[in-house]
Design an enzyme around this catalytic site. Structure first.
Site, PDB file in Angstrom:
ATOM      1  N   PHE A 114       0.863  -1.178   0.000  1.00 43.12           N
ATOM      2  CA  PHE A 114       0.000   0.000   0.000  1.00 43.12           C
ATOM      3  C   PHE A 114       0.903   1.232   0.000  1.00 43.12           C
ATOM      4  CE2 PHE A 114      -2.467   3.510   1.475  1.00 43.12           C
ATOM      5  CZ  PHE A 114      -3.709   3.309   0.899  1.00 43.12           C
TER       6      PHE A 114
ATOM      7  N   ASP B 239       9.616   2.959   1.744  1.00 43.98           N
ATOM      8  CA  ASP B 239       8.382   3.643   2.112  1.00 43.98           C
ATOM      9  C   ASP B 239       8.154   3.404   3.603  1.00 43.98           C
ATOM     10  OD1 ASP B 239       5.807   4.428   2.680  1.00 43.98           O
ATOM     11  OD2 ASP B 239       4.939   3.662   0.827  1.00 43.98           O
TER      12      ASP B 239
ATOM     13  N   LYS C 152       2.614  10.464   8.099  1.00 38.69           N
ATOM     14  CA  LYS C 152       1.797   9.984   9.216  1.00 38.69           C
ATOM     15  C   LYS C 152       2.256  10.550  10.564  1.00 38.69           C
ATOM     16  CE  LYS C 152      -0.110   5.786   7.106  1.00 38.69           C
ATOM     17  NZ  LYS C 152      -1.463   6.264   6.942  1.00 38.69           N
TER      18      LYS C 152
END
Length: 463
Positions: free
Chosen positions: A153, A238, A267
């Site tokens: 993702f 990532d 985040k």
């Protein structure tokens, strides 16, 4: 004329009873229907640290943390003060024909944690950092290909979505970005085959896959980095979900002693208040993108270096350092995984507990006993992965624990609690999971009655 005394908190109180109706009318009606179906429409009123409080004042333990953004907990006082100080200072924000002081400070402090990288590019979100990484990789190498992993993702904008193979996200939006291919996670032979064409600009990988909490073998990430060097491709980590201390290291790649060419963060860096993303990279790569004065703005984003976002990032790093949250994530995570792992032999539906730090996956699977297997098969036939809702819904309703399934059709529940959770919180988690999992092994029983309701809903949806 706008009132100078506009009180948004008062507006929240006045309108909160209409939140569902407003969303159904003006925003995402399907999300409202989902929340009502599974009983999650409790009307949260307040968040503090690792806890949420509903309209009746009941306290919940948040193991979702806004998909990982609240690593330092909700409404941390240091973060609030940092943001207030920016608002109270009349700073010359976003002049554009100037450079940002606070962006310089945040870049400097990020690079102290990743000393083998030299430059930072700021964006507004994780997906934007992925988009930037695609552009930087192609621009720096002159190659078109981007390789990623199955079940990854990376975000839902077009470039990021092109790196994913999940039809649930891709369906209806294709064709996507050309030149993007996926290999199986943990498959070095497949990666070498993809890289051997020497047309691949970069390999991008989550060190631990968020969808499923899939762990790399000890050989995978070091081997992938070596293959990238061999074939002239860039290695991109990532770390949007795994970074900023989540796994018990500042970066997850540190567990495997890997030094990527780019690291993507977002985040948790936001502190949960002001979105921010950061791409950290080598000077040699950065200089190929911004290689002369007339290309100084060849890539950028209007709000990316705004003072509130930079202050949020600076304050978050300060809190993580002062409260030793990286070390706490390692300690609490190891203890919690051990406690949950000890339950595995006692429950045939519970298959494995895995993860690093406070990124934990709890996987369920088909049982051996005939009565349980029959019930499991009914759920799976209705909707793959539906069993996990028989765990997450009772955890929420009966034990006041907010969790999530780790992806569409997944049999794994993912825990991403704030890094500030306590020993008492861990005991709350252990006791609650033990009771709910025990209940899932009683057929017939209350949990399987919930299963029948979920099956009925799934059947109506597909009818």
């Amino acid at each position: 004329m706008l009132s100078p005394n506009l009180d948004v908190s008062e507006m929240f109180v006045e309108r909160q009873a209409q939140r569902s109706s407003m969303h159904a009318r003006h925003l995402n009606e399907q999300l409202v229907r989902v929340l009502k179906t599974i009983g999650y429409d409790v009307g949260f009123q307040k968040g503090q640290g690792q806890y949420l409080f509903d309209r009746d004042g009941a306290r919940y333990l948040d193991l979702l943390s806004g998909f990982g953004v609240f690593a330092i907990g909700r409404n941390h006082p240091a973060l609030r003060e940092a943001l207030k100080s920016v608002l109270d200072s009349n700073l010359p924000n976003l002049v554009q024909l100037d450079v940002s002081t606070l962006a310089g400070v945040l870049a400097e402090r990020l690079l102290e944690h990743v000393p083998y990288l030299d430059k930072v590019f700021f964006a507004n979100s994780g997906a934007e950092t992925v988009e930037a990484a695609i552009k930087f990789a192609r621009g720096a190498t002159g190659r078109p290909g981007i390789v990623s992993c199955s079940h990854s993702f990376h975000g839902l904008s077009y470039g990021a979505l092109s790196l994913m193979d999940d039809p649930n996200f891709r369906s209806g939006f294709e064709p996507l970005l050309p030149g993007c291919t996926q290999i199986p996670f943990n498959d070095l032979a497949a990666l070498e085959q993809a890289l051997s064409s020497r047309q691949v600009a970069a390999f991008i990988v989550e060190p631990i896959q968020g969808k499923g909490v899939n762990m790399p073998s000890d050989e995978f990430l070091p081997g992938a980095a070596a293959l990238c060097r061999k074939y002239g491709a860039l290695f991109i980590a990532d770390e949007i979900q795994t970074g900023i201390g989540r796994t018990g290291k500042f970066l997850a790649v540190e567990h495997w002693n890997v030094e990527p060419d780019m690291v993507l963060l977002a985040k948790a860096l936001s502190g949960g208040h002001v979105p921010v993303g950061a791409l950290l990279t080598r000077k040699s790569i950065f200089d190929k993108i911004f290689n002369q004065m007339d290309r100084a703005v060849v890539h950028g984003s209007t709000f990316a270096k705004n003072d509130l976002a930079m202050a949020a990032g600076i304050a978050t790093l300060e809190v993580i350092k002062a409260e030793k949250l990286v070390e706490q994530a390692a300690k609490r995570g190891a203890e919690l995984r051990l406690a949950l792992t000890r339950m595995v032999p006692g429950y045939e539906l519970l298959k494995e507990v895995r993860g690093k730090g406070l990124m934990i996956g709890i996987e369920f699977g088909p049982p051996k006993s005939l009565r349980l297997r029959a019930s499991w098969n009914v759920l799976e036939a209705a909707n793959k992965g539906l069993f996990c809702q028989l765990i997450t819904v009772p955890l929420f309703k009966e034990h006041k624990i907010l969790t999530q399934v780790s992806g569409h059709g997944s049999h794994t529940i993912k825990l991403l609690p704030p890094l500030v959770i306590t020993d008492d919180d861990c005991r709350w988690i252990e006791k609650s999971f033990d009771e709910v999992i025990a209940g899932s092994h009683k057929v017939p029983g209350a949990i399987w009655s919930l299963g029948k309701t979920l099956v009925d809903n799934a059947v109506r949806k597909t009818a």
